[in-house]
Design a protein around this motif. Structure first.
Motif, PDB file in Angstrom:
ATOM      1  N   GLU A  23      30.809  30.257  40.857  1.00  0.00           N
ATOM      2  CA  GLU A  23      31.902  31.109  40.384  1.00  0.00           C
ATOM      3  C   GLU A  23      31.368  32.493  40.018  1.00  0.00           C
ATOM      4  OE1 GLU A  23      34.461  27.575  38.119  1.00  0.00           O
ATOM      5  OE2 GLU A  23      33.369  29.076  36.951  1.00  0.00           O
ATOM      6  N   VAL A  24      32.227  33.501  40.133  1.00  0.00           N
ATOM      7  CA  VAL A  24      31.921  34.824  39.609  1.00  0.00           C
ATOM      8  C   VAL A  24      32.555  34.936  38.220  1.00  0.00           C
ATOM      9  CG1 VAL A  24      32.210  37.311  39.887  1.00  0.00           C
ATOM     10  CG2 VAL A  24      31.797  35.875  41.898  1.00  0.00           C
ATOM     11  N   TRP A  25      31.737  35.108  37.215  1.00  0.00           N
ATOM     12  CA  TRP A  25      32.237  35.343  35.863  1.00  0.00           C
ATOM     13  C   TRP A  25      32.306  36.847  35.646  1.00  0.00           C
ATOM     14  CZ3 TRP A  25      30.884  31.602  31.373  1.00  0.00           C
ATOM     15  CH2 TRP A  25      31.023  30.279  31.813  1.00  0.00           C
ATOM     16  N   ALA A  26      33.378  37.304  35.011  1.00  0.00           N
ATOM     17  CA  ALA A  26      33.588  38.748  34.868  1.00  0.00           C
ATOM     18  C   ALA A  26      34.178  39.097  33.519  1.00  0.00           C
ATOM     19  CB  ALA A  26      34.521  39.263  35.969  1.00  0.00           C
ATOM     20  N   ASN A  27      33.573  40.095  32.872  1.00  0.00           N
ATOM     21  CA  ASN A  27      34.212  40.698  31.699  1.00  0.00           C
ATOM     22  C   ASN A  27      35.453  41.457  32.142  1.00  0.00           C
ATOM     23  OD1 ASN A  27      30.982  41.235  30.548  1.00  0.00           O
ATOM     24  ND2 ASN A  27      32.491  40.290  29.209  1.00  0.00           N
ATOM     25  N   ILE A  28      36.513  41.387  31.352  1.00  0.00           N
ATOM     26  CA  ILE A  28      37.679  42.244  31.537  1.00  0.00           C
ATOM     27  C   ILE A  28      37.572  43.345  30.495  1.00  0.00           C
ATOM     28  CG2 ILE A  28      40.189  42.412  31.561  1.00  0.00           C
ATOM     29  CD1 ILE A  28      38.982  40.804  33.856  1.00  0.00           C
ATOM     30  N   TRP A  29      37.444  44.575  30.974  1.00  0.00           N
ATOM     31  CA  TRP A  29      37.161  45.714  30.095  1.00  0.00           C
ATOM     32  C   TRP A  29      38.184  45.826  28.967  1.00  0.00           C
ATOM     33  CZ3 TRP A  29      38.851  51.291  30.450  1.00  0.00           C
ATOM     34  CH2 TRP A  29      38.074  52.095  29.608  1.00  0.00           C
ATOM     35  N   GLN A  30      37.659  46.080  27.784  1.00  0.00           N
ATOM     36  CA  GLN A  30      38.440  46.276  26.559  1.00  0.00           C
ATOM     37  C   GLN A  30      39.123  45.003  26.076  1.00  0.00           C
ATOM     38  OE1 GLN A  30      40.843  49.808  27.596  1.00  0.00           O
ATOM     39  NE2 GLN A  30      39.449  51.006  26.312  1.00  0.00           N
ATOM     40  N   THR A  31      38.625  43.847  26.494  1.00  0.00           N
ATOM     41  CA  THR A  31      39.135  42.577  25.991  1.00  0.00           C
ATOM     42  C   THR A  31      37.956  41.705  25.557  1.00  0.00           C
ATOM     43  OG1 THR A  31      39.053  41.161  27.971  1.00  0.00           O
ATOM     44  CG2 THR A  31      40.907  42.720  27.789  1.00  0.00           C
ATOM     45  N   ASP A  32      38.270  40.611  24.894  1.00  0.00           N
ATOM     46  CA  ASP A  32      37.261  39.629  24.505  1.00  0.00           C
ATOM     47  C   ASP A  32      37.253  38.447  25.463  1.00  0.00           C
ATOM     48  OD1 ASP A  32      36.265  40.938  22.227  1.00  0.00           O
ATOM     49  OD2 ASP A  32      37.973  40.250  21.034  1.00  0.00           O
ATOM     50  N   GLN A  33      37.761  38.656  26.665  1.00  0.00           N
ATOM     51  CA  GLN A  33      37.849  37.559  27.618  1.00  0.00           C
ATOM     52  C   GLN A  33      36.929  37.745  28.816  1.00  0.00           C
ATOM     53  OE1 GLN A  33      41.735  36.334  28.887  1.00  0.00           O
ATOM     54  NE2 GLN A  33      42.166  35.383  26.916  1.00  0.00           N
ATOM     55  N   ILE A  34      36.394  36.615  29.261  1.00  0.00           N
ATOM     56  CA  ILE A  34      35.690  36.516  30.535  1.00  0.00           C
ATOM     57  C   ILE A  34      36.544  35.664  31.457  1.00  0.00           C
ATOM     58  CG2 ILE A  34      33.706  35.428  31.671  1.00  0.00           C
ATOM     59  CD1 ILE A  34      32.010  36.246  29.268  1.00  0.00           C
ATOM     60  N   ILE A  35      36.717  36.122  32.682  1.00  0.00           N
ATOM     61  CA  ILE A  35      37.427  35.313  33.666  1.00  0.00           C
ATOM     62  C   ILE A  35      36.429  34.668  34.614  1.00  0.00           C
ATOM     63  CG2 ILE A  35      39.609  36.561  33.538  1.00  0.00           C
ATOM     64  CD1 ILE A  35      38.811  38.015  36.133  1.00  0.00           C
ATOM     65  N   ARG A  36      36.786  33.486  35.124  1.00  0.00           N
ATOM     66  CA  ARG A  36      35.973  32.751  36.081  1.00  0.00           C
ATOM     67  C   ARG A  36      36.721  32.763  37.415  1.00  0.00           C
ATOM     68  NH1 ARG A  36      34.970  27.219  32.950  1.00  0.00           N
ATOM     69  NH2 ARG A  36      34.067  26.696  34.982  1.00  0.00           N
ATOM     70  N   ILE A  37      36.099  33.357  38.422  1.00  0.00           N
ATOM     71  CA  ILE A  37      36.765  33.641  39.690  1.00  0.00           C
ATOM     72  C   ILE A  37      36.172  32.789  40.803  1.00  0.00           C
ATOM     73  CG2 ILE A  37      37.332  35.454  41.361  1.00  0.00           C
ATOM     74  CD1 ILE A  37      36.572  37.476  39.073  1.00  0.00           C
ATOM     75  N   ASP A  38      37.046  32.212  41.632  1.00  0.00           N
ATOM     76  CA  ASP A  38      36.620  31.570  42.872  1.00  0.00           C
ATOM     77  C   ASP A  38      36.397  32.693  43.885  1.00  0.00           C
ATOM     78  OD1 ASP A  38      36.429  30.407  45.386  1.00  0.00           O
ATOM     79  OD2 ASP A  38      37.938  28.883  44.993  1.00  0.00           O
ATOM     80  N   PRO A  39      35.154  32.962  44.298  1.00  0.00           N
ATOM     81  CA  PRO A  39      34.913  34.108  45.174  1.00  0.00           C
ATOM     82  C   PRO A  39      35.499  33.956  46.572  1.00  0.00           C
ATOM     83  CG  PRO A  39      32.909  32.828  44.905  1.00  0.00           C
ATOM     84  CD  PRO A  39      33.909  32.263  43.946  1.00  0.00           C
ATOM     85  N   LYS A  40      35.828  32.739  46.973  1.00  0.00           N
ATOM     86  CA  LYS A  40      36.412  32.536  48.302  1.00  0.00           C
ATOM     87  C   LYS A  40      37.875  32.990  48.342  1.00  0.00           C
ATOM     88  CE  LYS A  40      33.479  28.577  49.459  1.00  0.00           C
ATOM     89  NZ  LYS A  40      33.466  27.123  49.787  1.00  0.00           N
ATOM     90  N   THR A  41      38.601  32.714  47.268  1.00  0.00           N
ATOM     91  CA  THR A  41      40.037  33.000  47.238  1.00  0.00           C
ATOM     92  C   THR A  41      40.408  34.164  46.328  1.00  0.00           C
ATOM     93  OG1 THR A  41      40.433  31.485  45.396  1.00  0.00           O
ATOM     94  CG2 THR A  41      40.490  30.553  47.627  1.00  0.00           C
ATOM     95  N   GLY A  42      39.530  34.514  45.386  1.00  0.00           N
ATOM     96  CA  GLY A  42      39.847  35.515  44.381  1.00  0.00           C
ATOM     97  C   GLY A  42      40.666  34.985  43.229  1.00  0.00           C
ATOM     98  N   LYS A  43      40.996  33.711  43.254  1.00  0.00           N
ATOM     99  CA  LYS A  43      41.828  33.150  42.183  1.00  0.00           C
ATOM    100  C   LYS A  43      41.010  32.929  40.912  1.00  0.00           C
ATOM    101  CE  LYS A  43      45.176  30.807  45.180  1.00  0.00           C
ATOM    102  NZ  LYS A  43      45.756  29.494  45.582  1.00  0.00           N
ATOM    103  N   VAL A  44      41.616  33.272  39.778  1.00  0.00           N
ATOM    104  CA  VAL A  44      41.005  33.008  38.482  1.00  0.00           C
ATOM    105  C   VAL A  44      41.218  31.532  38.147  1.00  0.00           C
ATOM    106  CG1 VAL A  44      41.031  33.562  36.026  1.00  0.00           C
ATOM    107  CG2 VAL A  44      41.381  35.375  37.713  1.00  0.00           C
ATOM    108  N   VAL A  45      40.122  30.811  37.969  1.00  0.00           N
ATOM    109  CA  VAL A  45      40.203  29.370  37.723  1.00  0.00           C
ATOM    110  C   VAL A  45      40.033  29.034  36.245  1.00  0.00           C
ATOM    111  CG1 VAL A  45      39.460  28.806  40.048  1.00  0.00           C
ATOM    112  CG2 VAL A  45      37.739  29.070  38.247  1.00  0.00           C
ATOM    113  N   GLY A  46      39.667  30.032  35.437  1.00  0.00           N
ATOM    114  CA  GLY A  46      39.523  29.793  34.012  1.00  0.00           C
ATOM    115  C   GLY A  46      39.303  31.098  33.272  1.00  0.00           C
ATOM    116  N   ARG A  47      39.630  31.069  31.992  1.00  0.00           N
ATOM    117  CA  ARG A  47      39.379  32.206  31.108  1.00  0.00           C
ATOM    118  C   ARG A  47      38.624  31.700  29.890  1.00  0.00           C
ATOM    119  NH1 ARG A  47      42.548  37.063  31.519  1.00  0.00           N
ATOM    120  NH2 ARG A  47      43.874  37.030  33.376  1.00  0.00           N
ATOM    121  N   LEU A  48      37.672  32.489  29.440  1.00  0.00           N
ATOM    122  CA  LEU A  48      36.885  32.145  28.267  1.00  0.00           C
ATOM    123  C   LEU A  48      37.182  33.171  27.178  1.00  0.00           C
ATOM    124  CD1 LEU A  48      34.698  30.151  27.300  1.00  0.00           C
ATOM    125  CD2 LEU A  48      32.980  31.759  28.162  1.00  0.00           C
TER     126      LEU A  48
END
Length: 239
Positions: free
Chosen positions: A168-193
């Motif tokens: 998975e690609v984990w990504a900070n979302i700027w100016q938030t306290d959340q990290i999203i977990r992305i399926d790199p094949k589809t671009g779909k967010v599969v989870g948020r931390l």
């Protein structure tokens, strides 16, 4: 507005547990973070304050540093073989450095903004602040494709610092306290931390946003920090 797919559902939100806390330089406007062979590498932004460092994970002591020319606003980094690849924000230029010496070996160019880099086993993955991830050839650093990032069928932009963790690609979302977990094949967010509460209210007043994810694949450890944060946190996803 087009109708959303019937199967679209928001990604589940997960919480975290702190495993251990390490010192972090309060002067570091963190843009990129990675761990390789037990060593922490970090890059920072702001003109005149942008550098790449190798840092002792346990103590936070700087072991090596290369400063960017003050005209550049440094952004994310990734390692590939014996190289460290570094972006700049709005200059459209990136630097390829020798990982051992940090000496600049070559440069490359790209359109739009540069925000962050990570990699899988065959390509480099780049964010530019939009709702897209770019894929780059690691040899030429030319773009080979893109994927749009969506959650519940809706685009997710402000994608910032990246890390590749277990497919998975984990990504900070700027100016938030959340990290999203992305399926790199589809671009779909599969989870948020949800990482709110890492800093105390007093610490948060002197700090900037959450930004910086590093994964130690050999030891299966995840690290996070932020811009001007006093700590680097080893975390795990709560059950």
């Amino acid at each position: 507005m087009a109708a959303l797919p019937a199967c679209a559902q928001p990604a589940p939100v997960q919480s975290y547990e702190v495993v251990r806390t390490y010192p972090h330089d309060r002067q570091a406007f963190t843009e990129g973070l990675l761990v390789r062979d037990g060593q922490l590498y970090e890059s920072t932004g702001l003109e005149g304050r942008s550098w790449v460092r190798k840092v002792d994970l346990e103590t936070g002591a700087v072991q090596q540093q290369a400063d960017l020319d003050p005209k550049y606003f440094g952004e994310g980094i990734v390692d590939w073989g014996d190289q460290i690849i570094q972006l700049t924000w709005q200059n459209g230029i990136g630097f390829v450095r020798d990982r051992a010496t940090f000496a600049v070996k070559s440069t490359f160019s790209y359109t739009g903004e540069g925000w962050a880099l990570t990699k899988d086993d065959r390509r480099i993955i780049m964010s530019d602040g939009t709702d897209e991830l770019r894929f780059l050839d690691p040899k030429t650093l030319k773009e080979t494709g893109r994927v749009k990032v969506t959650d519940d069928g809706r685009p997710v932009d402000q994608i910032n610092e990246l890390e590749f963790i277990k497919g998975e690609v984990w990504a900070n979302i700027w100016q938030t306290d959340q990290i999203i977990r992305i399926d790199p094949k589809t671009g779909k967010v599969v989870g948020r931390l949800d990482l709110s509460g890492l800093l105390t209210p007093q610490e948060a007043r002197r700090a900037d946003v959450l930004n910086g994810i590093a994964y130690d694949a050999k030891a299966d450890r995840i690290f996070v920090t932020g811009k001007f944060w006093p700590w680097l946190f080893e975390i795990k996803v709560a059950k």
